[in-house]
Design a protein around this motif. Structure first.
Motif, PDB file in Angstrom:
ATOM      1  N   TYR A  13       0.786  -1.228   0.000  1.00 36.20           N
ATOM      2  CA  TYR A  13       0.000   0.000   0.000  1.00 36.20           C
ATOM      3  C   TYR A  13       0.818   1.278   0.000  1.00 36.20           C
ATOM      4  O   TYR A  13       0.266   2.369   0.047  1.00 36.20           O
ATOM      5  CB  TYR A  13      -0.957   0.012   1.207  1.00 36.20           C
ATOM      6  N   CYS A  14       2.143   1.147  -0.020  1.00 35.63           N
ATOM      7  CA  CYS A  14       2.963   2.365  -0.042  1.00 35.63           C
ATOM      8  C   CYS A  14       4.259   2.133  -0.814  1.00 35.63           C
ATOM      9  O   CYS A  14       4.663   1.008  -1.076  1.00 35.63           O
ATOM     10  CB  CYS A  14       3.236   2.882   1.359  1.00 35.63           C
ATOM     11  N   LEU A  15       4.854   3.247  -1.173  1.00 33.35           N
ATOM     12  CA  LEU A  15       6.087   3.250  -1.939  1.00 33.35           C
ATOM     13  C   LEU A  15       6.961   4.340  -1.346  1.00 33.35           C
ATOM     14  O   LEU A  15       6.505   5.461  -1.113  1.00 33.35           O
ATOM     15  CB  LEU A  15       5.764   3.570  -3.405  1.00 33.35           C
ATOM     16  N   THR A  16       8.234   4.028  -1.073  1.00 32.86           N
ATOM     17  CA  THR A  16       9.173   5.020  -0.576  1.00 32.86           C
ATOM     18  C   THR A  16      10.180   5.282  -1.685  1.00 32.86           C
ATOM     19  O   THR A  16      10.756   4.342  -2.241  1.00 32.86           O
ATOM     20  CB  THR A  16       9.889   4.531   0.696  1.00 32.86           C
ATOM     21  N   VAL A  17      10.355   6.567  -2.023  1.00 31.13           N
ATOM     22  CA  VAL A  17      11.235   6.936  -3.127  1.00 31.13           C
ATOM     23  C   VAL A  17      12.169   8.052  -2.708  1.00 31.13           C
ATOM     24  O   VAL A  17      11.915   8.784  -1.749  1.00 31.13           O
ATOM     25  CB  VAL A  17      10.439   7.391  -4.382  1.00 31.13           C
ATOM     26  N   ARG A  18      13.249   8.175  -3.450  1.00 29.78           N
ATOM     27  CA  ARG A  18      14.155   9.321  -3.339  1.00 29.78           C
ATOM     28  C   ARG A  18      14.009  10.083  -4.648  1.00 29.78           C
ATOM     29  O   ARG A  18      14.211   9.521  -5.726  1.00 29.78           O
ATOM     30  CB  ARG A  18      15.588   8.860  -3.141  1.00 29.78           C
ATOM     31  N   LEU A  19      13.659  11.349  -4.552  1.00 30.49           N
ATOM     32  CA  LEU A  19      13.467  12.194  -5.725  1.00 30.49           C
ATOM     33  C   LEU A  19      14.509  13.297  -5.670  1.00 30.49           C
ATOM     34  O   LEU A  19      14.574  14.052  -4.692  1.00 30.49           O
ATOM     35  CB  LEU A  19      12.052  12.779  -5.700  1.00 30.49           C
ATOM     36  N   THR A  20      15.364  13.360  -6.690  1.00 27.27           N
ATOM     37  CA  THR A  20      16.423  14.365  -6.728  1.00 27.27           C
ATOM     38  C   THR A  20      16.309  15.174  -8.011  1.00 27.27           C
ATOM     39  O   THR A  20      15.816  14.690  -9.023  1.00 27.27           O
ATOM     40  CB  THR A  20      17.824  13.735  -6.649  1.00 27.27           C
ATOM     41  N   GLY A  21      16.798  16.390  -7.946  1.00 27.44           N
ATOM     42  CA  GLY A  21      16.779  17.247  -9.123  1.00 27.44           C
ATOM     43  C   GLY A  21      17.951  18.193  -9.127  1.00 27.44           C
ATOM     44  O   GLY A  21      18.405  18.636  -8.080  1.00 27.44           O
ATOM     45  N   GLY A  22      18.440  18.469 -10.316  1.00 31.88           N
ATOM     46  CA  GLY A  22      19.560  19.395 -10.470  1.00 31.88           C
ATOM     47  C   GLY A  22      20.142  19.264 -11.859  1.00 31.88           C
ATOM     48  O   GLY A  22      19.510  18.706 -12.762  1.00 31.88           O
ATOM     49  N   TRP A  23      21.343  19.770 -12.010  1.00 28.41           N
ATOM     50  CA  TRP A  23      22.021  19.681 -13.291  1.00 28.41           C
ATOM     51  C   TRP A  23      23.075  18.602 -13.213  1.00 28.41           C
ATOM     52  O   TRP A  23      23.690  18.385 -12.172  1.00 28.41           O
ATOM     53  CB  TRP A  23      22.612  21.042 -13.664  1.00 28.41           C
ATOM     54  N   GLU A  24      23.280  17.920 -14.312  1.00 28.67           N
ATOM     55  CA  GLU A  24      24.107  16.707 -14.378  1.00 28.67           C
ATOM     56  C   GLU A  24      25.499  16.901 -13.782  1.00 28.67           C
ATOM     57  O   GLU A  24      26.000  16.033 -13.085  1.00 28.67           O
ATOM     58  CB  GLU A  24      24.212  16.273 -15.848  1.00 28.67           C
ATOM     59  N   ALA A  25      26.150  18.019 -14.006  1.00 25.94           N
ATOM     60  CA  ALA A  25      27.528  18.215 -13.570  1.00 25.94           C
ATOM     61  C   ALA A  25      27.655  18.627 -12.102  1.00 25.94           C
ATOM     62  O   ALA A  25      28.763  18.804 -11.604  1.00 25.94           O
ATOM     63  CB  ALA A  25      28.193  19.277 -14.444  1.00 25.94           C
ATOM     64  N   HIS A  26      26.530  18.775 -11.406  1.00 24.89           N
ATOM     65  CA  HIS A  26      26.553  19.257 -10.023  1.00 24.89           C
ATOM     66  C   HIS A  26      25.835  18.280  -9.102  1.00 24.89           C
ATOM     67  O   HIS A  26      24.989  17.508  -9.544  1.00 24.89           O
ATOM     68  CB  HIS A  26      25.878  20.627  -9.936  1.00 24.89           C
TER      69      HIS A  26
END
Length: 146
Positions: free
Chosen positions: A66-79
């Motif tokens: 009934y649940c899902l744990t995720v890691r969501l990341t965002g940014g630019w490839e070189a950093h």
């Protein structure tokens, strides 16, 4: 009330009750559903790249019925990632909860206020990602299983 990407939720309307926080968690769940394009995220890791080179990654940390744990990341490839969120999606309740947030402040204002701020910030960031054309399995972005 139907919640869309354009639904304005601001910190000025922070609720004094848990019902408002739950509404915010539901709004964020729907925003993340839009990024997943209702696929249920069948991969363990997936990446979306917008036209300006901004990369959004989602890694499944734990799956349960009934649940899902995720890691969501965002940014630019070189950093290093500018955003790094650990989230739990409750599929049965259609809720999304922020578990950890980088640069999070110590809980000085109480349980509800802290969770409201974290979830509000997540909603703003998810809206930004959607307006930049991000989406897992979305034609407007470059998306690939990693």
């Amino acid at each position: 009330m139907q919640i869309t990407v354009d639904t304005p939720i601001t910190p000025q309307i922070a609720p004094a009750r848990i019902g408002g926080w739950l509404l915010l968690c539901e709004s964020n769940y729907r925003l993340l559903e839009q990024l997943f394009a209702n696929t249920g995220l069948p991969f363990e890791q997936v990446k979306s790249t917008s036209n300006d080179g901004h990369t959004l990654r989602c890694t499944v940390l734990e799956r349960a019925p009934y649940c899902l744990t995720v890691r969501l990341t965002g940014g630019w490839e070189a950093h290093p990632p500018a955003q790094d969120w650990k989230l739990r999606l409750y599929h049965d309740a259609k809720q999304l909860e922020v578990l950890t947030l980088p640069h999070a402040q110590i809980d000085r204002d109480g349980w509800l206020a802290t969770r409201w701020e974290r979830n509000w910030a997540l909603g703003e960031w998810l809206r930004y990602c959607l307006t930049q054309g991000h989406g897992f399995f979305h034609k407007a972005s470059s998306c690939a299983a990693v």
